[in-house]
Design a protein around this motif. Structure first.
Motif, PDB file in Angstrom:
ATOM      1  N   ASP A  80      -8.306  -3.284  -3.872  1.00 18.00           N
ATOM      2  CA  ASP A  80      -7.398  -2.301  -3.908  1.00 18.00           C
ATOM      3  C   ASP A  80      -7.363  -1.496  -5.332  1.00 18.00           C
ATOM      4  N   GLU A 113      -9.101   5.143   2.733  1.00 19.43           N
ATOM      5  CA  GLU A 113      -8.907   3.923   3.325  1.00 19.43           C
ATOM      6  C   GLU A 113      -7.401   3.525   3.005  1.00 19.43           C
ATOM      7  N   ASN A 114      -6.496   4.227   2.330  1.00 20.88           N
ATOM      8  CA  ASN A 114      -5.127   4.125   2.115  1.00 20.88           C
ATOM      9  C   ASN A 114      -5.154   2.487   1.392  1.00 20.88           C
ATOM     10  N   ARG A 115      -6.089   2.349   0.350  1.00 18.55           N
ATOM     11  CA  ARG A 115      -5.865   1.206  -0.328  1.00 18.55           C
ATOM     12  C   ARG A 115      -5.709   1.454  -1.854  1.00 18.55           C
ATOM     13  N   MET A 143       1.025  -1.195   0.088  1.00 17.91           N
ATOM     14  CA  MET A 143      -0.203   0.068   0.212  1.00 17.91           C
ATOM     15  C   MET A 143       0.741   1.101  -0.140  1.00 17.91           C
ATOM     16  N   THR A 144       0.509   2.404  -0.530  1.00 22.97           N
ATOM     17  CA  THR A 144       1.101   3.465  -0.668  1.00 22.97           C
ATOM     18  C   THR A 144       0.224   4.817   0.290  1.00 22.97           C
ATOM     19  N   ASP A 145       1.092   5.256   1.037  1.00 27.59           N
ATOM     20  CA  ASP A 145       0.300   6.498   1.558  1.00 27.59           C
ATOM     21  C   ASP A 145       0.656   7.520   0.838  1.00 27.59           C
TER      22      ASP A 145
END
Length: 88
Positions: A45, A79-81, A1-3
């Motif tokens: 995602d 949702e940081n997905r 996952m990427t912020d």
């Protein structure tokens, strides 16, 4: 996952005011990139595939992405997905 950063990207006039050379370089780079955005087949995602235009044929060999609407993209961001993939 990427912020992803919460701050919005500056508009083009802000970039040009900061550095005309940087603005020209980013504009030239943007013209050489291709991307695909969609939902992963195996999960919910959102995948952002990014690469140089010369890598376009390799996008076809990657797993397919399902289309995603604006609401789904916004929810995935919240949702940081979001997954960023660089395509060589």
């Amino acid at each position: 996952m990427t912020d992803l950063p919460g701050d919005p990207l500056p508009d083009s006039s802000a970039l040009e005011a900061a550095s005309p050379e940087l603005a020209r370089a980013l504009e030239a780079l943007g013209g050489q990139l291709v991307w695909r955005i969609g939902k992963d087949e195996a999960s919910d995602d959102v995948v952002v595939r990014l690469g140089f235009a010369s890598a376009t044929p390799r996008f076809a060999h990657l797993p397919r992405l399902r289309s995603a609407g604006d609401a789904e993209l916004q929810a995935a961001l919240a949702e940081n997905r979001v997954v960023i993939e660089w395509v060589d």
